[in-house]
Design an enzyme around this catalytic site. Structure first.
Site, PDB file in Angstrom:
ATOM      1  N   TYR A   1       0.820  -1.214   0.000  1.00 40.73           N
ATOM      2  CA  TYR A   1       0.000   0.000   0.000  1.00 40.73           C
ATOM      3  C   TYR A   1       0.858   1.270   0.000  1.00 40.73           C
ATOM      4  CZ  TYR A   1      -4.773  -1.737   0.671  1.00 40.73           C
ATOM      5  OH  TYR A   1      -6.004  -2.298   0.493  1.00 40.73           O
TER       6      TYR A   1
ATOM      7  N   LYS B   1       2.784 -15.383   2.529  1.00 40.41           N
ATOM      8  CA  LYS B   1       2.987 -16.120   1.274  1.00 40.41           C
ATOM      9  C   LYS B   1       4.477 -16.442   1.197  1.00 40.41           C
ATOM     10  CE  LYS B   1       1.532 -17.758  -2.690  1.00 40.41           C
ATOM     11  NZ  LYS B   1       0.687 -18.968  -2.750  1.00 40.41           N
TER      12      LYS B   1
ATOM     13  N   ASP C   1      -3.321 -18.107   0.427  1.00 45.14           N
ATOM     14  CA  ASP C   1      -4.322 -18.782  -0.423  1.00 45.14           C
ATOM     15  C   ASP C   1      -5.057 -19.847   0.377  1.00 45.14           C
ATOM     16  OD1 ASP C   1      -1.891 -20.145  -0.310  1.00 45.14           O
ATOM     17  OD2 ASP C   1      -1.906 -20.791  -2.406  1.00 45.14           O
TER      18      ASP C   1
ATOM     19  N   ASP D   1     -12.535  -8.810   4.008  1.00 44.16           N
ATOM     20  CA  ASP D   1     -13.796  -8.765   3.259  1.00 44.16           C
ATOM     21  C   ASP D   1     -14.411 -10.159   3.191  1.00 44.16           C
ATOM     22  OD1 ASP D   1     -13.690  -6.049   2.713  1.00 44.16           O
ATOM     23  OD2 ASP D   1     -14.186  -6.294   0.600  1.00 44.16           O
TER      24      ASP D   1
ATOM     25  N   ASP E   1      -6.559  -6.851   3.830  1.00 42.69           N
ATOM     26  CA  ASP E   1      -7.644  -6.184   3.113  1.00 42.69           C
ATOM     27  C   ASP E   1      -8.564  -7.233   2.495  1.00 42.69           C
ATOM     28  OD1 ASP E   1      -9.067  -4.053   1.816  1.00 42.69           O
ATOM     29  OD2 ASP E   1      -8.011  -4.583  -0.027  1.00 42.69           O
TER      30      ASP E   1
HETATM   31  C1  IPM Z   1     -10.568  -1.064   3.539  1.00 45.63           C
HETATM   32  C2  IPM Z   1     -10.771  -0.427   2.177  1.00 45.63           C
HETATM   33  C3  IPM Z   1      -9.621   0.534   1.913  1.00 45.63           C
HETATM   34  C4  IPM Z   1      -8.363  -0.302   1.851  1.00 45.63           C
HETATM   35  C5  IPM Z   1      -9.785   1.428   0.692  1.00 45.63           C
HETATM   36  C6  IPM Z   1     -11.055   2.213   0.714  1.00 45.63           C
HETATM   37  C7  IPM Z   1      -8.603   2.326   0.522  1.00 45.63           C
HETATM   38  O1  IPM Z   1     -10.909  -1.406   1.215  1.00 45.63           O
HETATM   39  O2  IPM Z   1     -10.500  -0.320   4.534  1.00 45.63           O
HETATM   40  O3  IPM Z   1     -10.481  -2.281   3.611  1.00 45.63           O
HETATM   41  O4  IPM Z   1      -8.024  -0.852   0.798  1.00 45.63           O
HETATM   42  O5  IPM Z   1      -7.690  -0.414   2.874  1.00 45.63           O
HETATM   43 MG    MG Z   2     -10.969  -3.389   1.986  1.00 47.10          MG
END
Ligand code: IPM
Ligand code: MG
Length: 381
Positions: free
Chosen positions: A145, A196, A229, A257, A253
């Site tokens: 990042y 990884k 993975d 999700d 990240d």
């Molecule tokens: C998160 C989001 C952010 C990230 C974006 C909005 C920059 O996806 O907080 O997970 O990638 O960290």
């Molecule tokens: Mg995210």
């Protein structure tokens, strides 16, 4: 009934559904301020696309200054299709990334808890997710990042080359590992570090350094390692095998999700981003829902405010040492869900579909009822 020093919360509603979910949470903040013995003051500032529209900067200097001063920050969401063609340097996401970097919020805590009432709302079988309670700890200020070199260059033959750099230093790995081990010590005593290491040297270093901290400082925590993975696969195969997962920025990240969906909806997941204690004993802290700005449903009053409300519960716990208040708020949310009140993202047969404001009001009504019960218990009436 204020007995403690007032605390100041900076609200950064941001874009899309951000302002709607933050507005509901503000009502909850006010409720706690009036009823639980600690005054919270709030102010708002611009961030993300809305800040860019007004000032040409997704993180205006006034916002950054207010962020440094606040006792804690509550952010809604940033981003949206409207700003997708902007240069990277002024994209709404830079506002959020800038805050993380400037305040050095290196530890991102993303709990994935499946409320019993929502076990059926997950796309996975209820028997796989019921009772799920895992904590993903994502390193937030390093990795690909922020690593340099980065960018896109045009080569002499006219073709283009895109570059990002995955980089970690040992102090960065050590400090996030300690956060994970400390939290595991307060939970079930298990840490799974995700990397990884079979392909990427920087993550092989990550693995070795996490192991070193585990061996030397936390011999009582059970540490395991997993390739990312496999971790993604295990999260959907058997998520309850995990207690605390710790990983770098990009893997975290993605995995968070994935974990969010186990809980029924991305609309349910809160997060805390914490920095290191400063000389005055203050820990910079930003709380935000894991979900994004959801431009497709913005302004319609249908977004689920629970992830933001639960982010405030995390704030009560981690910034203000108010564990009992956090428990109370989490109980109120649990009971509202059990009563069958649902926003569109978690609606199911037999439940009552409500909008953002109604969900907020239902949670306040539960808080009120729980507080009254508590009072009658105390007075014996
Ligand atoms: C998160 C989001 C952010 C990230 C974006 C909005 C920059 O996806 O907080 O997970 O990638 O960290
Ligand atoms: Mg995210």
């Amino acid at each position: 009934m204020s007995t403690a020093a007032p605390a100041h919360i900076l609200l950064l509603p941001g874009d899309g559904i951000g302002p709607e979910v933050v507005a509901e949470t503000t009502k909850i903040i006010d409720w706690f301020s009036k009823n639980r013995g600690k005054t919270f003051t709030t102010s708002s500032a611009l961030v993300g696309g809305s800040a860019y529209d007004e000032t040409g900067n997704p993180l205006p200097p006034e916002t950054l200054e207010a962020a440094h001063k606040a006792d804690a920050i509550l952010l809604g969401a940033v981003g949206g299709t409207k700003w997708e063609s902007l240069d990277y340097s002024v994209r709404p996401e830079r506002g959020l990334l800038g805050l993380r970097k400037e305040l050095q919020l290196f530890a991102n805590l993303r709990p994935a808890i499946c409320f019993p009432a929502l076990a059926k709302a997950s796309t996975l079988k209820p028997e796989v997710v019921a009772g799920l309670d895992i904590m993903i700890i994502r390193e937030l200020t390093g990795d690909i990042y922020f690593g340099t070199p980065r960018g896109v260059e045009t080569l002499p033959d006219g073709t283009r080359r895109g570059i990002n750099t995955m980089v970690y230093t040992t102090p960065e790995v050590h400090r996030i590992a300690r956060v994970a081990f400390d939290l595991a010590g307060k939970r079930n005593g298990r840490v799974c570090s995700v990397d990884k290491a079979n392909v990427l040297e920087s993550t092989e270093m990550w693995r070795e350094e996490v192991q070193k901290i585990g061996d030397t400082e936390y011999p009582n925590i059970a540490l395991s390692h997993m390739y990312v993975d496999n971790a993604a696969m295990q999260l959907v195969r058997n998520p309850r095998q995990f207690d605390v997962m710790v990983t770098g920025n990009i893997f975290g990240d993605i995995l968070s999700d994935c974990a969010a969906m186990l809980t029924g909806s991305l609309g349910m997941l809160p997060s805390a981003s914490l920095g290191a204690k400063d000389a005055n004993g203050k820990i910079p802290a930003l709380y935000e829902p894991v979900h994004g700005s959801a431009p497709d449903i913005a302004g319609k009053g249908v977004a689920n405010p629970i992830a933001t409300i639960l982010s405030f519960a995390m704030m009560l716990r981690y910034s203000f040492g108010r564990g009992a208040c956090a428990d109370l708020l989490e109980t109120a949310v649990t009971e509202v869900l059990e009563s069958g009140i649902r926003t569109a993202d978690i609606v199911e047969e037999g439940s009552r579909k409500v909008g953002t404001a109604e969900m907020g009001a239902a949670i306040i009504a539960r808080l009120q009822a729980l507080a009254a019960q508590d009072q009658s218990l105390k007075t014996g009436s």
